[in-house]
Design a protein around this motif. Structure first.
Motif, PDB file in Angstrom:
ATOM      1  N   SER A   1      -6.154  10.485   1.528  1.00 47.64           N
ATOM      2  CA  SER A   1      -6.034   9.207   2.239  1.00 47.64           C
ATOM      3  C   SER A   1      -6.723   9.313   3.586  1.00 47.64           C
ATOM      4  O   SER A   1      -7.127  10.405   4.018  1.00 47.64           O
ATOM      5  CB  SER A   1      -4.554   8.830   2.407  1.00 47.64           C
TER       6      SER A   1
ATOM      7  N   ALA B   1       0.798  -1.220   0.000  1.00 46.25           N
ATOM      8  CA  ALA B   1       0.000   0.000   0.000  1.00 46.25           C
ATOM      9  C   ALA B   1       0.833   1.273   0.000  1.00 46.25           C
ATOM     10  O   ALA B   1       0.274   2.372   0.065  1.00 46.25           O
ATOM     11  CB  ALA B   1      -0.927   0.000   1.215  1.00 46.25           C
TER      12      ALA B   1
ATOM     13  N   THR C   1      -5.811  -0.240  -1.900  1.00 49.68           N
ATOM     14  CA  THR C   1      -7.043  -0.602  -1.205  1.00 49.68           C
ATOM     15  C   THR C   1      -6.756  -1.653  -0.130  1.00 49.68           C
ATOM     16  O   THR C   1      -5.744  -2.369  -0.189  1.00 49.68           O
ATOM     17  CB  THR C   1      -8.080  -1.186  -2.172  1.00 49.68           C
ATOM     18  N   PRO C   2      -7.654  -1.797   0.832  1.00 49.78           N
ATOM     19  CA  PRO C   2      -7.483  -2.853   1.839  1.00 49.78           C
ATOM     20  C   PRO C   2      -7.393  -4.243   1.226  1.00 49.78           C
ATOM     21  O   PRO C   2      -6.603  -5.077   1.683  1.00 49.78           O
ATOM     22  CB  PRO C   2      -8.735  -2.697   2.711  1.00 49.78           C
TER      23      PRO C   2
ATOM     24  N   ASP D   1     -14.533   0.896  -0.164  1.00 47.25           N
ATOM     25  CA  ASP D   1     -13.680   1.769  -0.991  1.00 47.25           C
ATOM     26  C   ASP D   1     -14.451   2.907  -1.658  1.00 47.25           C
ATOM     27  O   ASP D   1     -14.145   3.309  -2.785  1.00 47.25           O
ATOM     28  CB  ASP D   1     -12.951   0.950  -2.076  1.00 47.25           C
TER      29      ASP D   1
ATOM     30  N   ILE E   1      -6.042   6.690  -1.473  1.00 45.14           N
ATOM     31  CA  ILE E   1      -5.762   5.413  -0.816  1.00 45.14           C
ATOM     32  C   ILE E   1      -6.936   5.122   0.097  1.00 45.14           C
ATOM     33  O   ILE E   1      -7.258   5.906   0.991  1.00 45.14           O
ATOM     34  CB  ILE E   1      -4.452   5.478  -0.021  1.00 45.14           C
ATOM     35  N   SER E   2      -7.586   3.984  -0.112  1.00 47.98           N
ATOM     36  CA  SER E   2      -8.816   3.687   0.619  1.00 47.98           C
ATOM     37  C   SER E   2      -8.538   3.133   2.004  1.00 47.98           C
ATOM     38  O   SER E   2      -7.729   2.218   2.166  1.00 47.98           O
ATOM     39  CB  SER E   2      -9.665   2.673  -0.154  1.00 47.98           C
ATOM     40  N   ASP E   3      -9.260   3.681   2.977  1.00 47.49           N
ATOM     41  CA  ASP E   3      -9.216   3.136   4.342  1.00 47.49           C
ATOM     42  C   ASP E   3     -10.614   2.820   4.832  1.00 47.49           C
ATOM     43  O   ASP E   3     -10.829   2.695   6.039  1.00 47.49           O
ATOM     44  CB  ASP E   3      -8.535   4.120   5.300  1.00 47.49           C
TER      45      ASP E   3
ATOM     46  N   VAL F   1      -4.444   1.697   4.910  1.00 44.94           N
ATOM     47  CA  VAL F   1      -5.550   0.925   4.343  1.00 44.94           C
ATOM     48  C   VAL F   1      -6.328   0.225   5.461  1.00 44.94           C
ATOM     49  O   VAL F   1      -6.915  -0.829   5.281  1.00 44.94           O
ATOM     50  CB  VAL F   1      -5.064  -0.082   3.271  1.00 44.94           C
TER      51      VAL F   1
ATOM     52  N   THR G   1       1.294   5.082   5.037  1.00 46.99           N
ATOM     53  CA  THR G   1       0.144   4.696   4.233  1.00 46.99           C
ATOM     54  C   THR G   1      -0.994   4.409   5.197  1.00 46.99           C
ATOM     55  O   THR G   1      -0.841   4.529   6.411  1.00 46.99           O
ATOM     56  CB  THR G   1       0.444   3.493   3.324  1.00 46.99           C
TER      57      THR G   1
END
Length: 450
Positions: A142, A33, A277-278, A213, A207-209, A441, A439
């Motif tokens: 993010s 990530a 992504t996660p 998403d 950046i997906s958390d 995720v 980062t």
């Protein structure tokens, strides 16, 4: 214990070093990530020299500093580039030797906003003044951006936002609920930053958390349309019994704080790209486990719910595998992600305030339910390196966790009652400490069943 997230190394033997093996999988997830590994494919072409346009970079989030450095490293040297990004205190990565500084990175507070975040948001809006249709705005978004990019709606003070944010964090509200409220109490989130950039083209790298998403939830979606409404936000405030000033409540009831909606022409020509992504992080961990000869299974990258209860569900699954070889055969690793929640329990006056976050709370629920199940080890951590507001990423669970706790005079039920995962696992030497990973995720959970 310390997990090294920045460099790859040979996999420890899971049979003899189960805790280190789980840290190795966490490191694999985090490396997948990191912004420098994921940005190049999504960068747009710079505005042409003939157009006279330039590129403005704006951003917010725990990965903001690393995302900015990735853009600086990858952007053509001859193309104009500048801007401002805000990240959490201590989350700006060391600058690589020889990398020119073209984007300013400032730091602010998370998860409760502060004056530095307020100043950064004001400066970002000021930078959008005078943009033309020949300009490009590259937004780097993010997780954590909701708190870092704070600009209260009219009628709200920073102190109001801090109080409301604390109440949301302690309420057990899901991330989409929290960010629905945040969007409607902001002058920059919920698509409003994109509106300020008009008529320039906006490209968002994110950046997906968040589970699912959804870019409109990540950092409260400052550059994307918002389908939620003031009425939705009011219902959430009512559900969790959180007060807002009377004039702000009246403005919400009248729809005066509504956000830009899907279909609004202001978003025409804009683009959004998910750069990490996660799910990708969990898949990297699964690949690392399989390469070490251990079967790996991903339950979900979008788990939600009360952290301790999610821990109990994972414990039931681990026991079934350990005792019956169902639904998976041993040895194996079970992985999951998402964003669980912690409802902070009220305490009697004078009771020390508990410390810890979602990952530690999950581990307490897991350990309590496992009751020392032989052959089961676990690690849960936040991939940004910070579990809640502490200095650890998460914690370990082992078959002897409860017996060692008993010998040390620790009662896990008491620590659960006051949401004190840090105190429990810290006393056992079972905290996972990575430092900021640059980062985010979200949740990472791994159970090793031998």
């Amino acid at each position: 214990m310390t997990a090294t997230a920045s460099t790859a190394s040979p996999a420890p033997d899971p049979a003899t070093e189960p805790a280190r093996f789980l840290e190795y999988l966490l490191g694999a997830a985090i490396r997948r990530a990191l912004p420098l590994h994921n940005t190049a494919a999504f960068l747009p072409e710079p505005p042409s020299a003939a157009s006279g346009g330039s590129t403005l970079v704006l951003g917010a989030g725990k990965a903001g500093g690393a995302m900015a450095q990735a853009v600086e490293a990858l952007w053509p040297a001859e193309a104009p580039l500048g801007g401002l990004v805000v990240t959490r205190y201590g989350h700006t990565p060391p600058r690589p030797a020889g990398l020119p500084r073209r984007i300013e990175v400032v730091e602010a507070a998370h998860p409760v906003p502060d004056a530095a975040g307020l100043q950064a948001a004001r400066r970002m809006l000021a930078l959008t003044h005078g943009l033309t249709r020949n300009d490009l705005v590259l937004c780097l978004i993010s997780g954590g951006g909701s708190a870092l990019l704070t600009l209260p709606a009219d009628g709200l003070t920073l102190e109001d936002k801090q109080r409301i944010n604390r109440a949301l964090l302690e309420s057990g509200a899901a991330i989409d609920e929290m960010n629905c409220v945040r969007k409607h109490l902001s002058r920059i989130k919920g698509g409003r930053l994109a509106a300020a950039c008009a008529p320039a083209r906006v490209v968002t790298l994110t950046i997906s958390d968040v589970p699912g998403d959804d870019p409109s939830i990540i950092a409260s979606g400052p550059t994307v349309p918002d389908a939620t409404t003031c009425a939705d936000a009011l219902a959430i405030l009512e559900r969790y019994r959180i007060d807002v000033p009377a004039d702000v409540r009246a403005a919400m009831q009248a729809g005066a704080l509504e956000t830009p909606k899907p279909g609004d022409p202001l978003f025409a020509g804009h683009a959004v790209h998910l750069t990490a992504t996660p799910r990708q992080a969990l898949e990297a961990a699964a690949e690392a486990a399989r390469a070490a000869g251990v079967a790996a299974y991903i339950l979900s990258d979008a788990m939600e719910g009360e952290s301790r209860e999610v821990g109990k569900v994972h414990a039931a699954l681990a026991r079934a595998v350990a005792r019956h070889g169902q639904p998976f055969a041993r040895p194996c690793v079970i992985l999951s992600g998402g964003e669980t929640t912690v409802t902070v329990r009220p305490q009697a006056p004078g009771t020390p305030r508990g410390r810890g976050g979602r990952a530690g709370e999950f581990c307490m629920g897991l350990a309590q339910a496992l009751q020392g199940e032989p052959g089961v080890w676990a690690l849960a951590a936040d991939t940004d390196g910070i579990d809640g507001v502490e200095d650890n990423a998460g914690a370990h669970v082992a078959p002897d966790t409860l017996s060692r706790a008993g010998a040390a005079g620790l009662r896990i039920a008491a620590h659960l009652d006051r949401n004190d995962a840090y105190g429990f696992f810290g006393a056992l030497g079972d905290l996972v400490v990575t430092g900021p990973t640059h980062t985010n995720v979200n949740d990472f959970r791994a159970l090793l069943i031998l």
